[in-house]
Design a protein around this motif. Structure first.
Motif, PDB file in Angstrom:
ATOM      1  N   LYS A 332       0.875  -1.195   0.000  1.00  0.00           N
ATOM      2  CA  LYS A 332       0.000   0.000   0.000  1.00  0.00           C
ATOM      3  C   LYS A 332       0.905   1.236   0.000  1.00  0.00           C
ATOM      4  CE  LYS A 332      -4.456  -1.493   1.411  1.00  0.00           C
ATOM      5  NZ  LYS A 332      -4.394  -2.074   0.033  1.00  0.00           N
ATOM      6  N   VAL A 333       1.502   1.493  -1.154  1.00  0.00           N
ATOM      7  CA  VAL A 333       2.498   2.558  -1.229  1.00  0.00           C
ATOM      8  C   VAL A 333       2.225   3.431  -2.444  1.00  0.00           C
ATOM      9  CG1 VAL A 333       4.933   2.921  -1.769  1.00  0.00           C
ATOM     10  CG2 VAL A 333       4.298   1.262  -0.033  1.00  0.00           C
ATOM     11  N   ASN A 334       2.271   4.745  -2.267  1.00  0.00           N
ATOM     12  CA  ASN A 334       2.221   5.657  -3.419  1.00  0.00           C
ATOM     13  C   ASN A 334       3.321   6.707  -3.223  1.00  0.00           C
ATOM     14  OD1 ASN A 334       1.260   7.425  -1.494  1.00  0.00           O
ATOM     15  ND2 ASN A 334      -0.873   7.347  -2.174  1.00  0.00           N
ATOM     16  N   ALA A 335       3.443   7.617  -4.163  1.00  0.00           N
ATOM     17  CA  ALA A 335       4.535   8.609  -4.115  1.00  0.00           C
ATOM     18  C   ALA A 335       4.429   9.467  -2.857  1.00  0.00           C
ATOM     19  CB  ALA A 335       4.514   9.486  -5.363  1.00  0.00           C
ATOM     20  N   ILE A 336       3.188   9.720  -2.412  1.00  0.00           N
ATOM     21  CA  ILE A 336       2.989  10.560  -1.218  1.00  0.00           C
ATOM     22  C   ILE A 336       3.605   9.894   0.006  1.00  0.00           C
ATOM     23  CG2 ILE A 336       1.288  11.523   0.367  1.00  0.00           C
ATOM     24  CD1 ILE A 336      -0.656  11.706  -2.040  1.00  0.00           C
ATOM     25  N   LEU A 337       3.258   8.608   0.215  1.00  0.00           N
ATOM     26  CA  LEU A 337       3.738   7.934   1.437  1.00  0.00           C
ATOM     27  C   LEU A 337       5.241   7.715   1.381  1.00  0.00           C
ATOM     28  CD1 LEU A 337       0.779   5.430   2.025  1.00  0.00           C
ATOM     29  CD2 LEU A 337       1.294   7.537   3.288  1.00  0.00           C
ATOM     30  N   ILE A 338       5.772   7.428   0.181  1.00  0.00           N
ATOM     31  CA  ILE A 338       7.237   7.313   0.050  1.00  0.00           C
ATOM     32  C   ILE A 338       7.883   8.642   0.425  1.00  0.00           C
ATOM     33  CG2 ILE A 338       9.139   6.985  -1.592  1.00  0.00           C
ATOM     34  CD1 ILE A 338       7.231   5.138  -3.196  1.00  0.00           C
ATOM     35  N   ASP A 339       7.308   9.710  -0.087  1.00  0.00           N
ATOM     36  CA  ASP A 339       7.836  11.055   0.188  1.00  0.00           C
ATOM     37  C   ASP A 339       7.779  11.370   1.686  1.00  0.00           C
ATOM     38  OD1 ASP A 339       7.081  13.944   0.867  1.00  0.00           O
ATOM     39  OD2 ASP A 339       8.095  14.144  -1.046  1.00  0.00           O
ATOM     40  N   PHE A 340       6.601  11.175   2.281  1.00  0.00           N
ATOM     41  CA  PHE A 340       6.448  11.450   3.726  1.00  0.00           C
ATOM     42  C   PHE A 340       7.479  10.638   4.512  1.00  0.00           C
ATOM     43  CE2 PHE A 340       3.235  14.222   2.987  1.00  0.00           C
ATOM     44  CZ  PHE A 340       1.908  13.877   3.218  1.00  0.00           C
ATOM     45  N   PHE A 341       7.635   9.362   4.129  1.00  0.00           N
ATOM     46  CA  PHE A 341       8.578   8.483   4.838  1.00  0.00           C
ATOM     47  C   PHE A 341      10.004   9.030   4.702  1.00  0.00           C
ATOM     48  CE2 PHE A 341      10.395   4.711   6.603  1.00  0.00           C
ATOM     49  CZ  PHE A 341      11.576   4.511   5.903  1.00  0.00           C
ATOM     50  N   LEU A 342      10.372   9.445   3.492  1.00  0.00           N
ATOM     51  CA  LEU A 342      11.731   9.968   3.264  1.00  0.00           C
ATOM     52  C   LEU A 342      11.963  11.256   4.044  1.00  0.00           C
ATOM     53  CD1 LEU A 342      12.174   9.298  -0.572  1.00  0.00           C
ATOM     54  CD2 LEU A 342      13.493   8.246   1.296  1.00  0.00           C
ATOM     55  N   TYR A 343      10.943  12.119   4.072  1.00  0.00           N
ATOM     56  CA  TYR A 343      11.086  13.375   4.824  1.00  0.00           C
ATOM     57  C   TYR A 343      11.287  13.062   6.312  1.00  0.00           C
ATOM     58  CZ  TYR A 343      10.177  17.666   7.274  1.00  0.00           C
ATOM     59  OH  TYR A 343      10.307  18.729   8.131  1.00  0.00           O
ATOM     60  N   ASP A 344      10.427  12.215   6.863  1.00  0.00           N
ATOM     61  CA  ASP A 344      10.526  11.910   8.300  1.00  0.00           C
ATOM     62  C   ASP A 344      11.859  11.242   8.620  1.00  0.00           C
ATOM     63  OD1 ASP A 344       6.974  11.137   8.716  1.00  0.00           O
ATOM     64  OD2 ASP A 344       8.066  13.034   8.801  1.00  0.00           O
ATOM     65  N   THR A 345      12.317  10.373   7.697  1.00  0.00           N
ATOM     66  CA  THR A 345      13.606   9.688   7.919  1.00  0.00           C
ATOM     67  C   THR A 345      14.753  10.694   7.877  1.00  0.00           C
ATOM     68  OG1 THR A 345      12.702   7.697   6.890  1.00  0.00           O
ATOM     69  CG2 THR A 345      15.100   7.820   7.084  1.00  0.00           C
ATOM     70  N   ALA A 346      14.685  11.628   6.936  1.00  0.00           N
ATOM     71  CA  ALA A 346      15.733  12.660   6.832  1.00  0.00           C
ATOM     72  C   ALA A 346      15.808  13.485   8.106  1.00  0.00           C
ATOM     73  CB  ALA A 346      15.464  13.566   5.629  1.00  0.00           C
ATOM     74  N   LYS A 347      14.650  13.797   8.675  1.00  0.00           N
ATOM     75  CA  LYS A 347      14.618  14.577   9.916  1.00  0.00           C
ATOM     76  C   LYS A 347      15.187  13.756  11.079  1.00  0.00           C
ATOM     77  CE  LYS A 347      13.283  18.260  10.058  1.00  0.00           C
ATOM     78  NZ  LYS A 347      14.113  19.471   9.772  1.00  0.00           N
TER      79      LYS A 347
END
Ligand SMILES: Nc1nc2c(c(CN[C@H]3C=C[C@H](O)[C@@H]3O)cn2[C@@H]2O[C@H](COP(=O)(O)O)[C@@H](O)[C@H]2O)c(=O)[nH]1
Length: 367
Positions: A332-347
């Motif tokens: 259950k993955v789309n560009a939004i959730l990948i993006d949110f995940f990458l942002y949170d991981t970067a932080k």
């Protein structure tokens, strides 16, 4: 007069959208498109100083899908951020519209002295400083999420907005004047054309995320994140897309967040995701570009380097998304959730002090 290929392209682009014939040959009104993925691929195919590394993208895809599965990362994660609004009503829509109207350019000229907002005993920086300032104003009884308030300079003078976004450090909020201009302008448009509420924009989009993005960029100039690259018109639409994505995620895809075509939304071309994608080896910078970014040199808005970073980042996340779906068709993955995940991981990595290339430095209202 023989038009060159790019003028042709723009004119066709305009006519297709005006006639609602986005790509449909039989004249039926096709579901709208936003053109960001096409723009990103065009930039990536023509970029000189930024490239993608497919091996790292495949490895990143595996890391992301496995981590998201382990963390049960999904739309409900949005709610998990305590500072985000959770009322699941029109107030939440107004809060998110204000948040994404001003969701840009938090990076500090002096990294050692960033703008911060103290809230609930924590000193928030970056994106979270904005969310904290909105919460602080609401706690002080200031109706900061109301467009009627933004347009009335007698009750909402610049002085009051300076108070709302005041810093808890010696560094003021970056681009405060531009943010006030965005508030006044968007307030006028919402009050005059949408009865003072973004809920009416959502209603007008009739459940289409792409239609809502197009409505936002057509009606609100401060969301019209476009440019030209190699003579061709480029759509990035970062804040318009993250606005729709935040509405979708915060309502768990229901109520005001219900969209039939949410997977048309791309990642959001900001300054944080390129940083983590470069750290993962997915984005490669030429030596002159990498040197400029590491030297914290300013990359002007719409400069070639800045466009190549933004365009390649969008295309990179799209390739990662395709790789995930290829290997995990039920994810259950789309560009939004990948993006949110990458942002949170970067932080998280930033807090942990992990070695990462600095974020690139472009001062603009677009991201
Ligand atoms: N691509 C992308 N860019 C995002 C976000 C967010 C926050 N989204 C929240 C909602 C759901 C997620 O789980 C996040 O918790 C902020 N930004 C942008 O980053 C930039 C840096 O900000 P900072 O490092 O703080 O200074 C700034 O341009 C800001 O507009 C995101 O998710 N994706």
């Amino acid at each position: 007069m023989a038009m060159d290929d790019d003028t042709d392209h723009d004119l066709l682009d305009f006519m297709r959208r005006a006639l609602g014939l986005d790509g449909q040959s039989n004249g039926q009104k096709a579901p709208p498109d936003i053109g960001v993925l096409q723009s990103a691929e065009y930039i990536c195919d023509n970029a000189i100083d930024v490239a993608l590394d497919m091996r790292s993208c495949k490895a990143a895809a595996e890391m992301i899908v496995n981590s998201m599965e382990k963390e049960h990362y999904g739309t409900q994660t949005w709610d998990g951020h305590v500072l985000h609004p959770h009322t699941k009503d029109e107030e939440q829509v107004e809060f998110i519209f204000l948040m994404d109207l001003l969701n840009f350019s938090f990076w500090a000229d002096d990294e050692k002295a960033p703008y911060k907002v103290e809230y609930d005993g924590n000193l928030e920086d970056g994106y979270w400083s904005l969310v904290a300032a909105i919460r602080r104003a609401l706690d002080e009884g200031i109706p900061i999420t109301s467009p009627y308030f933004w347009v009335d300079e007698t009750v909402c003078p610049d002085k009051l907005l300076e108070h709302v976004f005041r810093s808890s450090t010696d560094t003021p909020m970056p681009m405060l004047k531009e943010r006030i201009k965005c508030l006044r302008e968007a307030g006028e448009i919402l009050c005059e054309n949408f009865n003072g509420s973004f809920v009416n924009c959502i209603r007008e989009a009739e459940g289409s995320a792409a239609a809502l993005v197009n409505l936002v960029v057509d009606e609100f100039p401060c969301f019209k994140d476009e440019s030209r690259f190699e003579g061709r018109k480029i759509h990035f639409y970062k804040r318009a897309q993250i606005l729709v994505a935040d509405i979708w995620a915060s309502f768990n895809g229901e109520s005001f967040g219900e969209f039939s075509d949410i997977n048309k939304i791309t990642m959001f071309a900001d300054y944080r995701i390129p940083q983590i994608l470069h750290t993962l080896g997915c984005l490669l910078y030429s030596p002159p570009l990498e040197h400029a970014v590491r030297q914290r040199r300013i990359l002007p808005p719409s400069s070639t380097w800045e466009m190549e970073i933004r365009g390649c980042t969008i295309h990179c996340v799209e390739l990662i998304r395709r790789e995930i779906i290829k290997r995990h068709p039920n994810a259950k993955v789309n560009a939004i959730l990948i993006d949110f995940f990458l942002y949170d991981t970067a932080k998280e990595w930033e807090v942990q002090g992990k070695e990462m290339i600095p974020t690139h430095r472009t001062r603009s209202i677009w991201y």
